[in-house]
Design a protein around this motif. Structure first.
Motif, mmCIF file in Angstrom:
data_model
loop_
_atom_site.group_PDB
_atom_site.id
_atom_site.type_symbol
_atom_site.label_atom_id
_atom_site.label_comp_id
_atom_site.label_asym_id
_atom_site.label_seq_id
_atom_site.Cartn_x
_atom_site.Cartn_y
_atom_site.Cartn_z
ATOM 1 N N LEU A 145 0.816 -1.211 0.000
ATOM 2 C CA LEU A 145 0.000 0.000 0.000
ATOM 3 C C LEU A 145 0.851 1.264 0.000
ATOM 4 C CD1 LEU A 145 -2.606 -1.142 2.667
ATOM 5 C CD2 LEU A 145 -2.722 -1.417 0.182
ATOM 6 N N ALA A 164 -0.731 -7.630 -2.180
ATOM 7 C CA ALA A 164 -0.316 -7.248 -3.528
ATOM 8 C C ALA A 164 -1.063 -8.019 -4.610
ATOM 9 C CB ALA A 164 1.185 -7.462 -3.693
ATOM 10 N N CYS A 186 -1.624 -4.183 6.328
ATOM 11 C CA CYS A 186 -1.691 -4.395 4.870
ATOM 12 C C CYS A 186 -3.122 -4.415 4.340
ATOM 13 C CB CYS A 186 -0.978 -5.697 4.504
ATOM 14 S SG CYS A 186 0.806 -5.645 4.756
ATOM 15 N N ALA A 448 -3.901 -2.410 -3.302
ATOM 16 C CA ALA A 448 -2.505 -1.988 -3.418
ATOM 17 C C ALA A 448 -2.307 -1.199 -4.701
ATOM 18 C CB ALA A 448 -1.583 -3.210 -3.402
#
Length: 451
Positions: A145, A164, A186, A448
């Motif tokens: 991120l 991701a 995340c 992301a």
């Protein structure tokens, strides 16, 4: 590369129907993993074995034989768990000289038996001794991120690769927050099962009284699918459970939420509003539980490394981890015994809370992901120390051994995480709550940036 890959359920359905071949799904995941190299999230790609396993699944389908529920779905494994044919680094580069594992860890074997394909070993903090993903020897794992920020640890690489979009889910481990903190930072989902629910065979130990293994995923549905596979249960994707909205919820206030940033506290309140009856529960003495978890962890990690011949191998440890092991070895047995007695009392105290509520809510971390290398971070009303404070909200729940889903709350800016906590052995309840929160739009993964 973006985090818009298919869910595990969709991938498996494509393989079963013949719309996609398992080898194509695996090859594409390997390509995404290579593209994610700047994140420093992979310690090894498993291309040869992964493609061979995928090809075997294709032959099985071509022969008209039924496929397992996760056939062809790629996943990653925290390099704390054995994968056959590879050395288990545990975040420590000198372990590359160790003999390769001769069999999968039980958690890996369960997913492989369900047809899922391990495509990479994920980077982590050295010997799981860290909460930020900043490995002194191997370098920091970077947050998809914002690559200038931490992933959290110690299941750092798994969180980064799921966030991701490299894979729909992966395996992590959690002693005092090592699944939940990275999931929060995340913006993905994570599950710490009840302590003792899943086998730890083939997992390098940290503190066996608190250690667990569990899945991390991009969606609540995939989290449930991966967990079912780890249990050896062949289930179809579950829909939204009826009655979840009427569950009684307790928000952990003093001792928990009061340590968190305003944005994190607001996320907890928003989530609580989705349920029926909500009450605030104060646990002002939770610091005693944190201390007990720290004593147990230190004592057990010291003895575990002593059993791994620490006295002869300590030169291969970073100074940070070596000091932690030595501190654990110096800890008196009386302290440990006292902490274990407190653990039993604390567990009973938290269990009693479920007489009046069905679920507990608390922040996963006090703040969003911090900059890599930051020793301190200024909050709205306090100064935080990322290496010490990332597990502030998670350690007391680890001590009680309760099942917890870390739910991502993505919005403007960096995501934050909220812990959804159920009574022991009630993973089905907490996973149903996770699916409900996702369906309501209150919790979702963060997306992301392109790489």
């Amino acid at each position: 590369m973006t985090a818009d890959t298919l869910t595990a359920a969709a991938m498996a359905a494509q393989v079963r129907s013949g719309a996609r071949r398992a080898t194509d799904l695996v090859r594409e995941a390997l390509q995404r993993a290579e593209a994610a190299a700047p994140l420093n999230a992979c310690s090894a790609l498993l291309a040869q074995g992964a493609l061979a396993q995928a090809a075997a699944l294709e032959r099985r389908r071509d022969q008209g034989r039924p496929l397992p529920p996760l056939a062809g779905v790629p996943f990653v494994v925290k390099n704390l768990l054995d994968v056959r044919g590879h050395a288990t680094l545990a975040g420590a580069a000198p372990r590359a000289q160790e003999p390769a594992a001769t069999r999968h860890a039980d958690a890996v074997e369960a997913l492989a038996a369900a047809g899922a394909v391990p495509v990479a070993l994920a980077s982590m903090d050295e010997y799981a001794c860290g909460a930020t993903g900043e490995n002194v020897i191997g370098g920091p794992v970077r947050n998809p991120l914002d690559p200038a920020r931490i992933t959290g640890g110690s299941s750092a690489g798994t969180a980064a690769l799921v966030a991701a979009g490299v894979v729909p889910f992966g395996l992590g481990s959690d002693t005092n927050g090592s699944i939940r903190a990275p999931a929060a930072f995340c913006g993905i989902w994570g599950l710490r099962p009840t302590t003792g629910r899943l086998s730890l065979a083939g997992c390098v130990p940290y503190a066996q009284s608190l250690d667990t293994v569990g899945p991390m995923a991009g969606s609540a549905g995939d989290l449930a699918l991966a967990y079912a596979a780890m249990l050896g249960i062949d289930v179809a994707p579950a829909g939204q459970a009826s009655g979840v909205a009427t569950l009684r919820v307790g928000v952990l206030g003093r001792g928990f939420s009061d340590f968190a940033e305003p944005a994190v506290q607001a996320a907890v309140r928003r989530m609580a509003s989705a349920f029926g009856a909500v009450r605030t529960i104060d646990l002002p003495d939770a610091d005693a539980a944190r201390d007990a978890a720290s004593v147990i962890s230190a004592y057990e990690v010291g003895r575990n490394h002593q059993a791994m011949d620490f006295s002869a191998r300590h030169g291969g440890y970073s100074a940070f981890v070596r000091q932690r092991i030595l501190a654990g070895l110096a800890m008196p047995r009386e302290w440990y015994d006292t902490a274990r007695l407190y653990q039993s009392a604390w567990r009973q105290r938290l269990l009693a809370l479920f007489d009046d509520v069905d679920l507990l809510l608390a922040p996963s971390t006090p703040y969003a992901a911090t900059p890599i290398g930051a020793e301190t971070v200024e909050g709205a009303s306090r100064l935080y120390r990322p290496r010490a404070d990332a597990g502030h909200m998670t350690r007391p729940l680890s001590l009680a051994g309760l099942p917890v889903v870390a739910a991502p709350c993505a919005g403007e800016g960096l995501p934050v995480g909220v812990q959804v906590v159920a009574p022991p052995w009630q993973e089905s309840l907490v996973l149903a709550a996770a699916r409900f929160l996702e369906a309501e739009g209150l919790c979702r993964r963060a997306v992301a940036r392109s790489m």
